[in-house]
Design a protein around this motif. Structure first.
Motif, short mmCIF file in Angstrom:
data_model
loop_
_atom_site.label_atom_id
_atom_site.label_comp_id
_atom_site.label_asym_id
_atom_site.label_seq_id
_atom_site.Cartn_x
_atom_site.Cartn_y
_atom_site.Cartn_z
N GLY A 100 55.43 57.82 48.33
CA GLY A 100 53.72 58.19 48.67
C GLY A 100 53.42 57.61 49.84
N GLY A 101 51.90 58.43 50.59
CA GLY A 101 51.57 57.86 51.58
C GLY A 101 50.20 56.94 51.24
N PHE A 102 49.29 56.07 52.03
CA PHE A 102 48.24 55.31 51.01
C PHE A 102 46.90 56.22 50.89
N GLY A 103 46.80 57.00 51.61
CA GLY A 103 45.56 58.20 51.76
C GLY A 103 44.75 58.23 52.71
N GLY A 104 45.10 56.82 53.47
CA GLY A 104 43.79 57.09 54.20
C GLY A 104 44.13 55.82 55.30
N ALA A 105 42.63 55.36 55.73
CA ALA A 105 43.27 54.66 56.72
C ALA A 105 42.36 52.91 55.58
N GLU A 106 41.15 53.48 54.77
CA GLU A 106 40.15 52.60 54.02
C GLU A 106 41.49 52.22 52.56
N GLU A 107 42.00 53.23 52.52
CA GLU A 107 42.95 53.26 51.57
C GLU A 107 44.37 52.57 52.09
N PHE A 108 44.76 52.27 53.36
CA PHE A 108 45.87 51.00 53.31
C PHE A 108 45.23 50.04 53.55
N GLU A 109 43.66 49.49 54.19
CA GLU A 109 43.39 48.40 53.93
C GLU A 109 42.90 47.72 52.89
N THR A 145 48.21 51.51 61.70
CA THR A 145 48.71 50.70 61.66
C THR A 145 48.34 50.03 62.24
N ALA A 146 48.99 49.89 64.26
CA ALA A 146 48.93 49.22 63.91
C ALA A 146 47.21 48.25 65.15
N LYS A 147 46.61 49.87 64.93
CA LYS A 147 44.98 49.49 65.48
C LYS A 147 44.91 48.73 64.35
N LEU A 148 45.14 49.31 62.87
CA LEU A 148 44.79 48.90 61.68
C LEU A 148 45.08 47.86 61.82
N CYS A 149 46.14 46.94 61.89
CA CYS A 149 46.69 45.16 62.30
C CYS A 149 46.20 44.45 62.94
#
Length: 241
Positions: A47-56, A82-86
């Motif tokens: 399942g997904g992470f729910g968004g950028a904040e949750e992924f971070e 993902t690339a942008k956040l990393c």
């Protein structure tokens, strides 16, 4: 500290197996688009992470030291985020992108940029084998009125989103001969597919053998990132961290 593998592809399964064999600490994540998942050799989140904040937050909580993105070649939104956040975090990031399919002698391919262009290229009255997946099916609503056959792995929970469409439940055949027999039995005139690359080109070889046209939808633009094409190259990158 561990490596996060965004999997869900053949390459992802191979990378997970290689990491486990090498004793590399890691976690895998798959989107959960299909219900019948082949097990991975790493602890797996579905399942997904729910968004950028949750992924971070996940990266922080799990002590992730690097991300290997082996998602589908058309998962542009996930890859871009993902690339942008990393990059913002300074977390090493690798994109595993398999080589695209290329035409062979006898192929009849029409290259288009998106679903709208694909729809515009298909004449009325055609029988269309839509091998683009259920997730983007609504983008092909302009094919309404034609006979449209969409192959899906899991039984659908909702009716086909437009008139003239039908689901075919099952996985692609491993051999082009079996795919050819299927396309012939269905009376297919046009195959519409995305240039996913990889081993699953049986439908393309089948179309060539039957003289069926293929409408090939181009890959989306991907972010600038460190990139390899094979699981072996990905494992070398991980081991060099």
């Amino acid at each position: 500290m561990s490596v996060l593998l965004l999997a869900g592809t053949t390459e992802g399964r191979h990378i997970a197996a290689a990491m486990a064999e090498e004793g590399i600490a890691g976690h895998a994540s798959i989107a959960g688009v299909t219900e019948d998942h082949a097990p991975l050799a790493l602890p797996t989140r579905i399942g997904g992470f729910g968004g950028a904040e949750e992924f971070e937050a996940y990266l922080q909580d799990q002590g992730i030291r690097a991300v290997v993105d082996a998602t589908h070649p058309y998962a542009a939104r996930i890859t871009g985020r993902t690339a942008k956040l990393c990059a913002a975090r300074g977390t090493p990031y690798l994109h595993v992108l398999r080589d695209p399919w290329t035409e062979q002698d006898g192929d009849d391919w029409l290259h288009v940029g998106n679903a709208d262009e694909a729809v515009a290229a298909i004449p009325q009255g055609a029988c269309v084998f839509l091998a683009t997946g259920r997730q983007t099916l609504a983008e092909f609503a302009g094919l309404e009125g034609r006979r449209v056959i969409c192959r899906v792995i899991d039984p659908p929970r909702e009716p086909f989103p437009f008139d003239g469409g039908e689901y075919l439940i099952g996985r692609p055949y491993r051999h082009a001969e079996d795919e050819a027999a299927l396309l012939s039995a269905l009376g297919v005139d046009v195959v519409v597919t995305k240039n996913s690359g990889g081993p699953g080109r049986g439908k393309l070889d089948a179309a060539r053998s039957l003289g069926i046209s293929v409408v090939m939808i181009a890959r989306p633009l991907m972010p600038v990132a460190e990139r390899v094409a094979t699981p072996e190259e990905a494992l070398d990158w991980i081991c060099a961290l």
